[in-house]
Design a protein around this motif. Structure first.
Motif, PDB file in Angstrom:
ATOM      1  N   ILE A 141       0.839  -1.209   0.000  1.00  0.00           N
ATOM      2  CA  ILE A 141       0.000   0.000   0.000  1.00  0.00           C
ATOM      3  C   ILE A 141       0.874   1.258   0.000  1.00  0.00           C
ATOM      4  O   ILE A 141       0.584   2.234  -0.699  1.00  0.00           O
ATOM      5  CB  ILE A 141      -0.950  -0.010   1.210  1.00  0.00           C
ATOM      6  CG1 ILE A 141      -1.973  -1.147   1.075  1.00  0.00           C
ATOM      7  CG2 ILE A 141      -1.679   1.331   1.336  1.00  0.00           C
ATOM      8  CD1 ILE A 141      -2.801  -1.379   2.328  1.00  0.00           C
ATOM      9  N   SER A 142       1.964   1.240   0.769  1.00  0.00           N
ATOM     10  CA  SER A 142       2.884   2.387   0.802  1.00  0.00           C
ATOM     11  C   SER A 142       3.505   2.619  -0.565  1.00  0.00           C
ATOM     12  O   SER A 142       3.650   3.768  -1.015  1.00  0.00           O
ATOM     13  CB  SER A 142       3.984   2.146   1.843  1.00  0.00           C
ATOM     14  OG  SER A 142       3.441   1.970   3.129  1.00  0.00           O
ATOM     15  N   PHE A 143       3.852   1.525  -1.237  1.00  0.00           N
ATOM     16  CA  PHE A 143       4.456   1.649  -2.569  1.00  0.00           C
ATOM     17  C   PHE A 143       3.452   2.219  -3.572  1.00  0.00           C
ATOM     18  O   PHE A 143       3.820   3.032  -4.431  1.00  0.00           O
ATOM     19  CB  PHE A 143       4.957   0.288  -3.042  1.00  0.00           C
ATOM     20  CG  PHE A 143       5.613   0.326  -4.397  1.00  0.00           C
ATOM     21  CD1 PHE A 143       6.886   0.849  -4.549  1.00  0.00           C
ATOM     22  CD2 PHE A 143       4.951  -0.161  -5.521  1.00  0.00           C
ATOM     23  CE1 PHE A 143       7.500   0.889  -5.795  1.00  0.00           C
ATOM     24  CE2 PHE A 143       5.554  -0.135  -6.766  1.00  0.00           C
ATOM     25  CZ  PHE A 143       6.832   0.397  -6.908  1.00  0.00           C
ATOM     26  N   THR A 144       2.178   1.813  -3.479  1.00  0.00           N
ATOM     27  CA  THR A 144       1.182   2.357  -4.405  1.00  0.00           C
ATOM     28  C   THR A 144       1.012   3.867  -4.183  1.00  0.00           C
ATOM     29  O   THR A 144       0.806   4.612  -5.145  1.00  0.00           O
ATOM     30  CB  THR A 144      -0.177   1.655  -4.238  1.00  0.00           C
ATOM     31  OG1 THR A 144      -0.649   1.808  -2.897  1.00  0.00           O
ATOM     32  CG2 THR A 144      -0.071   0.174  -4.562  1.00  0.00           C
ATOM     33  N   ALA A 145       1.115   4.304  -2.930  1.00  0.00           N
ATOM     34  CA  ALA A 145       1.046   5.739  -2.649  1.00  0.00           C
ATOM     35  C   ALA A 145       2.241   6.461  -3.278  1.00  0.00           C
ATOM     36  O   ALA A 145       2.107   7.566  -3.827  1.00  0.00           O
ATOM     37  CB  ALA A 145       1.009   5.984  -1.147  1.00  0.00           C
ATOM     38  N   PHE A 146       3.417   5.823  -3.239  1.00  0.00           N
ATOM     39  CA  PHE A 146       4.627   6.404  -3.835  1.00  0.00           C
ATOM     40  C   PHE A 146       4.487   6.510  -5.356  1.00  0.00           C
ATOM     41  O   PHE A 146       4.814   7.541  -5.958  1.00  0.00           O
ATOM     42  CB  PHE A 146       5.831   5.548  -3.469  1.00  0.00           C
ATOM     43  CG  PHE A 146       7.121   5.967  -4.124  1.00  0.00           C
ATOM     44  CD1 PHE A 146       7.703   7.185  -3.812  1.00  0.00           C
ATOM     45  CD2 PHE A 146       7.740   5.155  -5.056  1.00  0.00           C
ATOM     46  CE1 PHE A 146       8.894   7.581  -4.422  1.00  0.00           C
ATOM     47  CE2 PHE A 146       8.929   5.533  -5.670  1.00  0.00           C
ATOM     48  CZ  PHE A 146       9.498   6.754  -5.355  1.00  0.00           C
ATOM     49  N   ILE A 147       3.977   5.444  -5.984  1.00  0.00           N
ATOM     50  CA  ILE A 147       3.766   5.457  -7.431  1.00  0.00           C
ATOM     51  C   ILE A 147       2.752   6.538  -7.806  1.00  0.00           C
ATOM     52  O   ILE A 147       2.926   7.272  -8.791  1.00  0.00           O
ATOM     53  CB  ILE A 147       3.265   4.078  -7.917  1.00  0.00           C
ATOM     54  CG1 ILE A 147       4.386   3.049  -7.834  1.00  0.00           C
ATOM     55  CG2 ILE A 147       2.735   4.151  -9.348  1.00  0.00           C
ATOM     56  CD1 ILE A 147       5.522   3.281  -8.805  1.00  0.00           C
ATOM     57  N   ALA A 148       1.692   6.657  -7.013  1.00  0.00           N
ATOM     58  CA  ALA A 148       0.677   7.679  -7.265  1.00  0.00           C
ATOM     59  C   ALA A 148       1.274   9.084  -7.154  1.00  0.00           C
ATOM     60  O   ALA A 148       0.955   9.971  -7.943  1.00  0.00           O
ATOM     61  CB  ALA A 148      -0.482   7.518  -6.281  1.00  0.00           C
ATOM     62  N   TYR A 149       2.153   9.268  -6.183  1.00  0.00           N
ATOM     63  CA  TYR A 149       2.809  10.575  -5.991  1.00  0.00           C
ATOM     64  C   TYR A 149       3.677  10.924  -7.209  1.00  0.00           C
ATOM     65  O   TYR A 149       3.645  12.056  -7.701  1.00  0.00           O
ATOM     66  CB  TYR A 149       3.665  10.533  -4.735  1.00  0.00           C
ATOM     67  CG  TYR A 149       4.483  11.781  -4.489  1.00  0.00           C
ATOM     68  CD1 TYR A 149       3.892  12.930  -3.949  1.00  0.00           C
ATOM     69  CD2 TYR A 149       5.835  11.822  -4.814  1.00  0.00           C
ATOM     70  CE1 TYR A 149       4.629  14.079  -3.743  1.00  0.00           C
ATOM     71  CE2 TYR A 149       6.583  12.967  -4.605  1.00  0.00           C
ATOM     72  CZ  TYR A 149       5.986  14.095  -4.072  1.00  0.00           C
ATOM     73  OH  TYR A 149       6.720  15.232  -3.875  1.00  0.00           O
ATOM     74  N   ILE A 150       4.420   9.957  -7.713  1.00  0.00           N
ATOM     75  CA  ILE A 150       5.276  10.187  -8.884  1.00  0.00           C
ATOM     76  C   ILE A 150       4.431  10.604 -10.088  1.00  0.00           C
ATOM     77  O   ILE A 150       4.734  11.576 -10.787  1.00  0.00           O
ATOM     78  CB  ILE A 150       6.096   8.923  -9.216  1.00  0.00           C
ATOM     79  CG1 ILE A 150       7.151   8.670  -8.131  1.00  0.00           C
ATOM     80  CG2 ILE A 150       6.771   9.051 -10.584  1.00  0.00           C
ATOM     81  CD1 ILE A 150       7.919   7.381  -8.330  1.00  0.00           C
ATOM     82  N   LEU A 151       3.347   9.834 -10.354  1.00  0.00           N
ATOM     83  CA  LEU A 151       2.515  10.142 -11.517  1.00  0.00           C
ATOM     84  C   LEU A 151       1.812  11.485 -11.370  1.00  0.00           C
ATOM     85  O   LEU A 151       1.665  12.226 -12.342  1.00  0.00           O
ATOM     86  CB  LEU A 151       1.490   9.019 -11.720  1.00  0.00           C
ATOM     87  CG  LEU A 151       2.053   7.696 -12.259  1.00  0.00           C
ATOM     88  CD1 LEU A 151       0.964   6.627 -12.297  1.00  0.00           C
ATOM     89  CD2 LEU A 151       2.643   7.889 -13.656  1.00  0.00           C
ATOM     90  N   ALA A 152       1.382  11.809 -10.142  1.00  0.00           N
ATOM     91  CA  ALA A 152       0.716  13.098  -9.924  1.00  0.00           C
ATOM     92  C   ALA A 152       1.675  14.262 -10.153  1.00  0.00           C
ATOM     93  O   ALA A 152       1.267  15.332 -10.629  1.00  0.00           O
ATOM     94  CB  ALA A 152       0.140  13.150  -8.511  1.00  0.00           C
ATOM     95  N   LYS A 153       2.956  14.054  -9.820  1.00  0.00           N
ATOM     96  CA  LYS A 153       3.958  15.097 -10.054  1.00  0.00           C
ATOM     97  C   LYS A 153       4.271  15.236 -11.542  1.00  0.00           C
ATOM     98  O   LYS A 153       4.462  16.343 -12.052  1.00  0.00           O
ATOM     99  CB  LYS A 153       5.244  14.771  -9.281  1.00  0.00           C
ATOM    100  CG  LYS A 153       5.164  15.032  -7.790  1.00  0.00           C
ATOM    101  CD  LYS A 153       4.991  16.510  -7.503  1.00  0.00           C
ATOM    102  CE  LYS A 153       4.993  16.809  -6.011  1.00  0.00           C
ATOM    103  NZ  LYS A 153       4.766  18.259  -5.753  1.00  0.00           N
ATOM    104  N   LEU A 154       4.328  14.094 -12.236  1.00  0.00           N
ATOM    105  CA  LEU A 154       4.636  14.117 -13.672  1.00  0.00           C
ATOM    106  C   LEU A 154       3.467  14.646 -14.493  1.00  0.00           C
ATOM    107  O   LEU A 154       3.665  15.210 -15.571  1.00  0.00           O
ATOM    108  CB  LEU A 154       5.002  12.706 -14.152  1.00  0.00           C
ATOM    109  CG  LEU A 154       6.322  12.124 -13.630  1.00  0.00           C
ATOM    110  CD1 LEU A 154       6.471  10.678 -14.081  1.00  0.00           C
ATOM    111  CD2 LEU A 154       7.507  12.961 -14.114  1.00  0.00           C
ATOM    112  N   LEU A 155       2.240  14.458 -13.980  1.00  0.00           N
ATOM    113  CA  LEU A 155       1.036  14.828 -14.727  1.00  0.00           C
ATOM    114  C   LEU A 155       0.172  15.765 -13.883  1.00  0.00           C
ATOM    115  O   LEU A 155      -0.765  15.339 -13.213  1.00  0.00           O
ATOM    116  CB  LEU A 155       0.238  13.562 -15.085  1.00  0.00           C
ATOM    117  CG  LEU A 155       1.018  12.502 -15.871  1.00  0.00           C
ATOM    118  CD1 LEU A 155       0.269  11.185 -15.874  1.00  0.00           C
ATOM    119  CD2 LEU A 155       1.261  12.990 -17.293  1.00  0.00           C
TER     120      LEU A 155
END
Length: 349
Positions: free
Chosen positions: A269-283
């Motif tokens: 779950i922590s990793f999915t939050a990290f992936i979501a953060y990366i994509l939100a920053k890129l997009l």
């Protein structure tokens, strides 16, 4: 009948209580937690018909599918690279966590991997039944506990995230179009029967979603908007079923196994939050909430309910979850199963 009425009364009362105290997702979490507690700590007999859970999934599928407007479906093609990146990242980490789980509890490789991959409880258990070295009980516990953790933890965190106001999603005008309605019935029936014939999982949920997406895209009509009370009823049907699914799980759970499963899921779950953060920053045109619910390793139904309650983009989140489901069922799980079977054959299992 008496047992069912008692179960229904507990489920509805729990949902009402959770809504009264302002609990998040009251009509889903209330019945689920109530069923779990009553089944674990009392000897009270409970019964929830599978047909009601199926009805709840169908109603929810229709509401989710209503989010797939013509514009939303066309925009999905632009999101395919992000879907692939998110899916491969989450599935890849779940495999790594499966290997870690194997070392922690000394279970078989098949058990550890099939229990760790977020492909859905029923689907992964069916796949595990085909592998001799897989411990079906442990796979079931791993998948069940993850669903419970995701359904309780992820919505809790979304309370602190910013969603969209109703106006930001665009004005939606629903009309009754007889021809489109008849087309939806025909397409839905055909899809459902076809999915059932080939044994495709979650047909009750996926068939209405795909039906609404297809018919609304082709006709340009927005066919339905279910009232709140009907969505709440669907959540009660699903939540009570989920709670009873975890019946007596505590009897089979050791401290070491439970700790390993919890750690596995917290990391995922922590990793999915990290992936979501990366994509939100890129997009920057997207919001973190959408990507977080898209990546969360829960079921499509549960994440869609959360999206409906928080102002998430239901169509976007559902499309990401669908992409991962298809990827796991059609690519990841078969590859893992083949590899495990070959290793089992070499080791003589």
């Amino acid at each position: 009948m008496t047992v069912f009425l008692r179960t229904a009364l507990i489920a509805v009362a729990a949902g009402f209580l959770f809504e009264t105290i302002g609990m998040f997702l009251p009509w889903l979490l209330g019945p689920m937690i109530a069923m779990l507690l009553v089944s674990q700590f009392t000897k009270m007999e409970l019964y929830w018909p599978k047909t009601l859970r199926t009805a709840g999934l169908v109603m929810l599928g229709v509401q989710i599918g209503a989010s797939f407007t013509r514009d939303a479906v066309f925009l999905m093609w632009l999101d395919l690279p992000y879907m692939a990146f998110m899916t491969v990242s989450v599935v890849g980490l779940s495999i790594v966590l499966g290997l870690l789980f194997k070392r922690m509890v000394d279970e078989s490789l098949a058990t550890s991997l099939l229990g760790s991959i977020p492909g859905g409880l029923a689907q992964m258990v069916v796949i595990a039944e085909e592998v001799k070295s897989a411990n079906i009980t442990v796979v079931t516990m791993m998948q069940t506990i993850r669903i419970f953790m995701v359904v309780t933890i992820v919505p809790f965190f979304t309370v602190f995230l910013t969603g969209r106001e109703e106006g930001e999603m665009g004005e939606r005008v629903f009309t009754f179009a007889p021809l489109a309605f008849l087309a939806a019935l025909a397409v839905g029936g055909t899809l459902y029967l076809g999915m059932k014939r080939i044994g495709f999982p979650a047909a009750e949920l996926l068939a209405p979603i795909l039906t609404m997406a297809i018919v609304q895209t082709v006709t340009g009509e927005l066919l339905v908007d279910l009232p709140y009370w009907l969505i709440a009823l669907a959540q009660v049907c699903i939540g009570a079923g989920l709670g009873l699914q975890m019946e007596r799980i505590g009897d089979k759970l050791t401290f070491r196994l439970g700790a390993a499963i919890v750690l596995n899921n917290v990391l995922l779950i922590s990793f999915t939050a990290f992936i979501a953060y990366i994509l939100a920053k890129l997009l920057p045109d997207y919001i973190f909430l959408d990507f977080f619910l898209s990546a969360a390793p829960g079921g499509i139904a549960e994440m869609a309910i959360t999206a409906l309650a928080t102002g998430g983009d239901v169509a976007l989140i559902t499309s990401f979850q669908l992409f991962r489901l298809f990827f796991i069922l059609l690519i990841a799980s078969p590859i893992v199963t083949i590899i495990v079977k070959k290793l089992d054959a070499k080791s003589g299992n």
